[in-house]
Design an enzyme around this catalytic site. Structure first.
Site, PDB file in Angstrom:
ATOM      1  N   LYS A 199       0.851  -1.204   0.000  1.00 36.27           N
ATOM      2  CA  LYS A 199       0.000   0.000   0.000  1.00 36.27           C
ATOM      3  C   LYS A 199       0.886   1.253   0.000  1.00 36.27           C
ATOM      4  O   LYS A 199       0.568   2.243  -0.668  1.00 36.27           O
ATOM      5  CB  LYS A 199      -0.930  -0.002   1.220  1.00 36.27           C
ATOM      6  CG  LYS A 199      -2.038  -1.042   1.104  1.00 36.27           C
ATOM      7  CD  LYS A 199      -2.793  -1.241   2.413  1.00 36.27           C
ATOM      8  CE  LYS A 199      -3.748  -2.424   2.296  1.00 36.27           C
ATOM      9  NZ  LYS A 199      -4.387  -2.799   3.551  1.00 36.27           N
TER      10      LYS A 199
ATOM     11  N   GLN B 131      -4.435  -1.872   9.693  1.00 37.19           N
ATOM     12  CA  GLN B 131      -4.261  -3.174   9.049  1.00 37.19           C
ATOM     13  C   GLN B 131      -4.782  -4.277   9.967  1.00 37.19           C
ATOM     14  O   GLN B 131      -4.399  -4.365  11.126  1.00 37.19           O
ATOM     15  CB  GLN B 131      -2.769  -3.399   8.734  1.00 37.19           C
ATOM     16  CG  GLN B 131      -2.488  -4.648   7.931  1.00 37.19           C
ATOM     17  CD  GLN B 131      -3.128  -4.615   6.539  1.00 37.19           C
ATOM     18  OE1 GLN B 131      -3.073  -3.612   5.837  1.00 37.19           O
ATOM     19  NE2 GLN B 131      -3.742  -5.724   6.142  1.00 37.19           N
TER      20      GLN B 131
ATOM     21  N   ASP C 203     -11.089   2.586   3.981  1.00 33.80           N
ATOM     22  CA  ASP C 203     -11.377   1.162   3.776  1.00 33.80           C
ATOM     23  C   ASP C 203     -12.887   0.905   3.718  1.00 33.80           C
ATOM     24  O   ASP C 203     -13.317  -0.181   3.342  1.00 33.80           O
ATOM     25  CB  ASP C 203     -10.808   0.330   4.941  1.00 33.80           C
ATOM     26  CG  ASP C 203      -9.420  -0.230   4.646  1.00 33.80           C
ATOM     27  OD1 ASP C 203      -9.090  -0.404   3.460  1.00 33.80           O
ATOM     28  OD2 ASP C 203      -8.684  -0.510   5.611  1.00 33.80           O
TER      29      ASP C 203
END
Ligand code: NAP
Length: 278
Positions: free
Chosen positions: A49, A93, A116
Site C-alpha cells: 500500500k 491493518q 477502507d
C-alpha cells in the site's frame, strides 16, 4: 479457455487517474497506515500500500505499534489522526493481535477518513446505495466487471463468503447493479448446487481449491478474491485456477486479479477523501 481478468493492468490505469487528480491538488493527500505487531502478511500488505501511495503522489504515514500495545494507546492515536489536517485517510491493518477489540478500533476512525469503508456508517451507506467511501475489494470487482463489459444486470451472481468487509458488501453492490444474488457461507448445505447456478461467481473465503471445475457452470464469470499462502512463499486463491479456466468464460487470477484492484480503489478513496476534506 477463459479470458483473464487482468487486475494488475487495470489497477495501473486507475493509479494513473488518481495521480493526475492528486497532481492538481494544492497539497498531496495523506494516508495514515497503522500496523500493530509483526505479522509478515500484514507487513507485506502495508508495504504494498505504501508503494502504491508513492506511485499516486499520496504521502503515506506509517504508525507501527508493538504487538503488546494497549488498546487505550491505539485509540489515542486514532483520535489524533482523526484531527490531523494532513491526514485524509486512515487505515488500520487487520487482523489485529488478540486482546485488541478490532470493531471498537475501526469504529473510532472518523467516517470521513475511513478509506477502507469498514466503519458502520459507510457500511450502512452501501446498503442504501449511497456510497461515501466504496468498500475497496467489492468496488474493485465491480470496476473489473465493468471494464471488461461484463453485464451484471439480470445475471445470477453467487457470492461465497459473507464477511462484513468482502462478502456482504459485495452481495449488496451486485444487487444494486441488478443481479439476482445468492450468498453462501460456512453453513450452506451443498455449496456446489449453488455455485453451479452462478453466471457470476465471486469466491471470498480463504480456502485453497474450494471451487473446483465441476462446481462452475460452463461460461460463467469467476472472480477469485481469496488469498492463501502456499508453502513455497507464493499465494493462491480459492479457485482451482487451471481446471476452472477450462470451463469459465472469464477468470481473475491470484496474484494479479482482485488484490491490485483493491489497493487501487484504496488510492482512489484516499484522493476522494482529500477532495472532501480540503
Ligand atoms: P473472513 O472474514 O474469514 O470471511 C470468510 C467467509 O467465508 C465467512 O463468511 C465464512 O463463513 C465463509 N466460509 C468459510 N469457510 C467456508 C466454506 N467452506 N464454504 C463457504 N463459505 C465459507 O475473510 P474475508 O476477510 O472476507 O476474506 C476472505 C478471503 O479473501 C481471504 O482469503 C482474504 O485473505 C481474502 N481477501 C482478499 C482481498 C483482496 O484484495 N484480494 C481483500 C480482502 C480479503 P462464517 O463467517 O460463517 O465462518
Amino acid at each position: 479457455m477463459a479470458i483473464l481478468l487482468d487486475g494488475k493492468a487495470l489497477a495501473k490505469k486507475i493509479r494513473i487517474k488518481v495521480k493526475s487528480k492528486v497532481s492538481k491538488m494544492p497539497s498531496p493527500p495523506g494516508l495514515a497506515v497503522v500496523i500493530v505487531g509483526d505479522d509478515p502478511a500484514s507487513r507485506f500488505y502495508v508495504d504494498n500500500k505504501k508503494k502504491d501511495c508513492v506511485k499516486c503522489g499520496i504521502v503515506s504515514h506509517e504508525f507501527a505499534l508493538p504487538e503488546n500495545v494497549c488498546e487505550d494507546k491505539l485509540m489515542t492515536l486514532i483520535h489524533e489522526l482523526n484531527h490531523r489536517h494532513d491526514i485524509h485517510g486512515i487505515l488500520v491493518q487487520t487482523p489485529l493481535p488478540h486482546g485488541l477489540n478490532t470493531q471498537k478500533i475501526i469504529q473510532a476512525i472518523s467516517s470521513n477518513k475511513d478509506v477502507d469503508a469498514f466503519h458502520m456508517l459507510n457500511a450502512g451507506r452501501v446498503l442504501y446505495g449511497e456510497y461515501g467511501f466504496v468498500p475497496c475489494t467489492p468496488e474493485g470487482v465491480i470496476t473489473m466487471l465493468d471494464h471488461y463489459n461484463i453485464d451484471i444486470k439480470g445475471k445470477h451472481a453467487v457470492v461465497v463468503g459473507a464477511s462484513n468487509i468482502v462478502g456482504k458488501p459485495m452481495a449488496m453492490m451486485l444487487l444494486h447493479h441488478h443481479a439476482t444474488v445468492t450468498v453462501c457461507h460456512i453453513h450452506t448445505v451443498d455449496l456446489a448446487s449453488f455455485t453451479r447456478m452462478a453466471d457470476i461467481l465471486v469466491c471470498a473465503v480463504g480456502k485453497i481449491n474450494l471451487i473446483t471445475a465441476d462446481m462452475v457452470k460452463p461460461g460463467a464469470v469467476v472472480i477469485d478474491v481469496g488469498i492463501n499462502p502456499k508453502s513455497d512463499g507464493t499465494i493462491c486463491g480459492d479457485v482451482d485456477f487451471e481446471a476452472v479456466s477450462q470451463v469459465a468464460s472469464y477468470i481473475s487470477p491470484v496474484p494479479g486479479g482482485v488484490g491490485p484492484m483493491t489497493r487501487a480503489i484504496l488510492m482512489q478513496n484516499t484522493a476522494n477523501a482529500a477532495d472532501m476534506l480540503n
